[in-house]
Design a protein around this motif. Structure first.
Motif, PDB file in Angstrom:
ATOM      1  N   GLU A 136      45.074  39.554  31.082  1.00 61.05           N
ATOM      2  CA  GLU A 136      44.961  40.583  32.014  1.00 61.05           C
ATOM      3  C   GLU A 136      45.594  40.526  33.439  1.00 61.05           C
ATOM      4  O   GLU A 136      46.250  39.234  33.613  1.00 61.05           O
ATOM      5  CB  GLU A 136      43.673  40.648  32.293  1.00 61.05           C
ATOM      6  CG  GLU A 136      43.016  39.418  33.000  1.00 61.05           C
ATOM      7  CD  GLU A 136      41.402  39.647  33.401  1.00 61.05           C
ATOM      8  OE1 GLU A 136      41.005  40.726  33.288  1.00 61.05           O
ATOM      9  OE2 GLU A 136      40.736  38.635  33.414  1.00 61.05           O
ATOM     10  N   TYR A 138      44.552  40.885  37.014  1.00 67.99           N
ATOM     11  CA  TYR A 138      43.229  41.032  37.686  1.00 67.99           C
ATOM     12  C   TYR A 138      43.630  41.039  39.017  1.00 67.99           C
ATOM     13  O   TYR A 138      43.888  39.734  39.755  1.00 67.99           O
ATOM     14  CB  TYR A 138      42.232  39.934  37.340  1.00 67.99           C
ATOM     15  CG  TYR A 138      40.777  39.934  37.838  1.00 67.99           C
ATOM     16  CD1 TYR A 138      39.887  40.804  37.154  1.00 67.99           C
ATOM     17  CD2 TYR A 138      40.576  39.442  38.963  1.00 67.99           C
ATOM     18  CE1 TYR A 138      38.786  40.855  37.733  1.00 67.99           C
ATOM     19  CE2 TYR A 138      39.322  39.443  39.585  1.00 67.99           C
ATOM     20  CZ  TYR A 138      38.514  40.310  39.022  1.00 67.99           C
ATOM     21  OH  TYR A 138      37.195  40.300  39.727  1.00 67.99           O
ATOM     22  N   SER A 143      40.637  44.962  36.537  1.00 64.53           N
ATOM     23  CA  SER A 143      41.386  44.196  35.540  1.00 64.53           C
ATOM     24  C   SER A 143      42.050  45.017  34.991  1.00 64.53           C
ATOM     25  O   SER A 143      41.772  46.517  34.407  1.00 64.53           O
ATOM     26  CB  SER A 143      40.583  43.544  34.641  1.00 64.53           C
ATOM     27  OG  SER A 143      41.224  42.961  33.591  1.00 64.53           O
TER      28      SER A 143
END
Length: 483
Positions: A136, A138, A143
């Motif tokens: 991901e 983030y 996210s």
């Protein structure tokens, strides 16, 4: 921003008058060009941006940068447009890596888990921490799905610009380093976890692969530091190279001389100079995760964070998607989904299962089409060394045909103890078969894909290994309730 200000300190040639050109955006994708954008043409792995220069101008580009000798108005020639792209985007966004702590993590295995452990350490000590990596992106507590381990230069610099986090941890792949995706990023610290046979279809040799990884340290800020697993032979080589350059190097390993020592006889770490060990209660099992935790501990020491809070943070990391995720089946059967896709990755994953008390290990794995065939025999040997039964199946085919890969899998089965394994090309049916074979106390280990989605369609209609395992689990539960 004025184009000439962006081009300050860039070596370029242009026959055009660039004095009055204002840039309102930068991209290397001609489809994203809007009026006033600067388009940077890059010769990529599959396509060449120079072929889309006319499209870029049609879409409103104010100027174009490329490497070829071309006759266009507002065309600027440079020697390396990939490198220049990162420099320009960083300058356009005001060099965003300078106003926060930025930690880069590279290595064949352990980048993702190490990154999450470092993130946990900073957050436990009161810092906000972003993460850009395999699973991901983030940023600012939100996210977004990841498209690459390390995004392209435009996306990476934009994420750093948007981030209001105190710290950002970036997973940096060898491809990203070789392709200048991190150009313009300045790192406070760079971590080298290890090096294993991987991506040799791209890098040609382990030495070339190592040299690509070593590039991460060229992005350190003037007082930046290197954190290295020097128990790894390539890590030791990296340490020696960096010390010769006068770079601050800290190490992790099993010997007392390391800045953070991993104890082999007990779940603890020893910080150099401390009077006692720090006990670990990691939820992520295995020696390799103690190495990952050691990097988190070392970051804590370098930034003088609270040691006990940092230990607690390491212990709090419960799971990382696609990294040793366990599903518990009836009858004391456990199924693990893990991203391991190299010989060392297999060794650590399978030995961790063994240390957890597995009666038998049934291993499901495959080989990626058109990817580094040199690691396939070592992967087979590691599986046979630790597991009791294997099922060879499809991984991503890429440009390889299914028939060609099936033939190759059958060949490997015939060469390596055919009585101890079988070939089932449909990945979901291979997983189902492995779980059906499992008895009380057995562990099924599925490696290679981790969190990633399948490229092909399979019989059970699922998209990931974990989804397949959960579907088989639900079938068993439904059957049990009806019987």
């Amino acid at each position: 921003m004025k184009l000439l200000n962006l081009l300050d300190n860039v070596d370029y040639k242009s026959q055009s008058n660039l004095d009055d050109i204002t840039v309102v955006g930068i991209t290397d994708d001609s489809r994203e060009v809007k009026t006033g954008y600067l388009f940077v043409a890059i010769e990529g792995y599959q396509s060449d941006g120079h072929h889309y220069i006319e499209e870029a101008f049609d879409n409103g580009a104010c100027a174009v940068i490329g490497e070829q000798d071309l006759e266009f108005e507002q065309y600027i020639k440079v020697s390396n447009s990939k490198q220049v792209l990162g420099q320009l985007v960083s300058r356009y966004y005001g060099q965003p890596s300078l106003n926060k702590k930025v930690i880069g993590v590279t290595g064949t295995n352990g980048k993702t888990t190490t990154s999450y452990m470092i993130k946990s350490v900073f957050e436990e000590n009161g810092y906000s921490c972003g993460l850009i990596g395999t699973i991901e992106y983030y940023i600012n507590g939100e996210s977004k799905p990841s498209k690459n381990t390390t995004p392209g230069a435009v996306t990476l610099q934009k994420l750093l610009y948007e981030s209001q986090d105190d710290v950002v941890v970036i997973e940096i792949s060898s491809h990203a380093l070789k392709q200048y995706r991190v150009e313009g990023v300045q790192l406070d610290g760079a971590i080298f976890t290890n090096l294993d046979s991987e991506h040799l279809d791209y890098h040609n040799s382990m030495q070339e692969y190592f040299e690509s990884k070593l590039l991460i340290f060229e992005y350190l800020k003037p007082n930046g530091f290197a954190l290295i697993n020097t128990d790894d032979q390539w890590g030791a080589k990296a340490r020696d190279t960096l010390l010769d350059k006068g770079i601050n190097v800290f190490s992790v390993g099993v010997e007392p001389s390391h800045d953070v020592q991993i104890r082999l006889d007990k779940p603890s770490l020893h910080v150099k100079g401390a009077t006692s060990d720090e006990q670990l209660s990691l939820k992520l099992p295995g020696l390799h995760n103690r190495f990952n935790a050691a990097f988190g501990m070392l970051i804590s020491e370098i930034y003088k964070l609270n040691r006990q809070q940092s230990i607690a943070a390491l212990n709090h990391v419960e799971k990382v998607n696609g990294r040793f995720e366990i599903v518990y089946f009836p009858g004391n059967i456990k199924v693990v989904v893990d991203y391991a896709h190299t010989p060392k990755g297999f060794f650590h994953c399978l030995n961790t299962v063994k240390e957890c008390g597995a009666r038998r290990i049934i291993h499901v794995f495959g080989f990626r089409g058109t990817r580094d065939p040199s690691k396939r025999i070592p992967m087979m040997k590691k599986s046979l060394q630790v597991s009791d039964y294997y099922i060879l199946t499809l991984d991503d085919l890429n440009e390889t045909s299914e028939d060609e890969m099936e033939k190759e899998l059958v060949d490997y089965q015939n060469r390596f103890d055919s009585a101890s394994g079988e070939v089932i090309t449909d990945r979901t049916l291979a997983i189902e078969r492995a779980i059906q074979l499992a008895e009380e106390g057995d562990w099924v280990v599925i490696t290679g894909k981790g969190h990633e989605h399948y490229q092909q369609d399979f019989a059970l209609g699922t998209k990931t290994d974990l989804e397949t395992v959960e579907k088989v689990y639900n079938h068993i539960q439904e059957y049990t309730s009806l019987s």
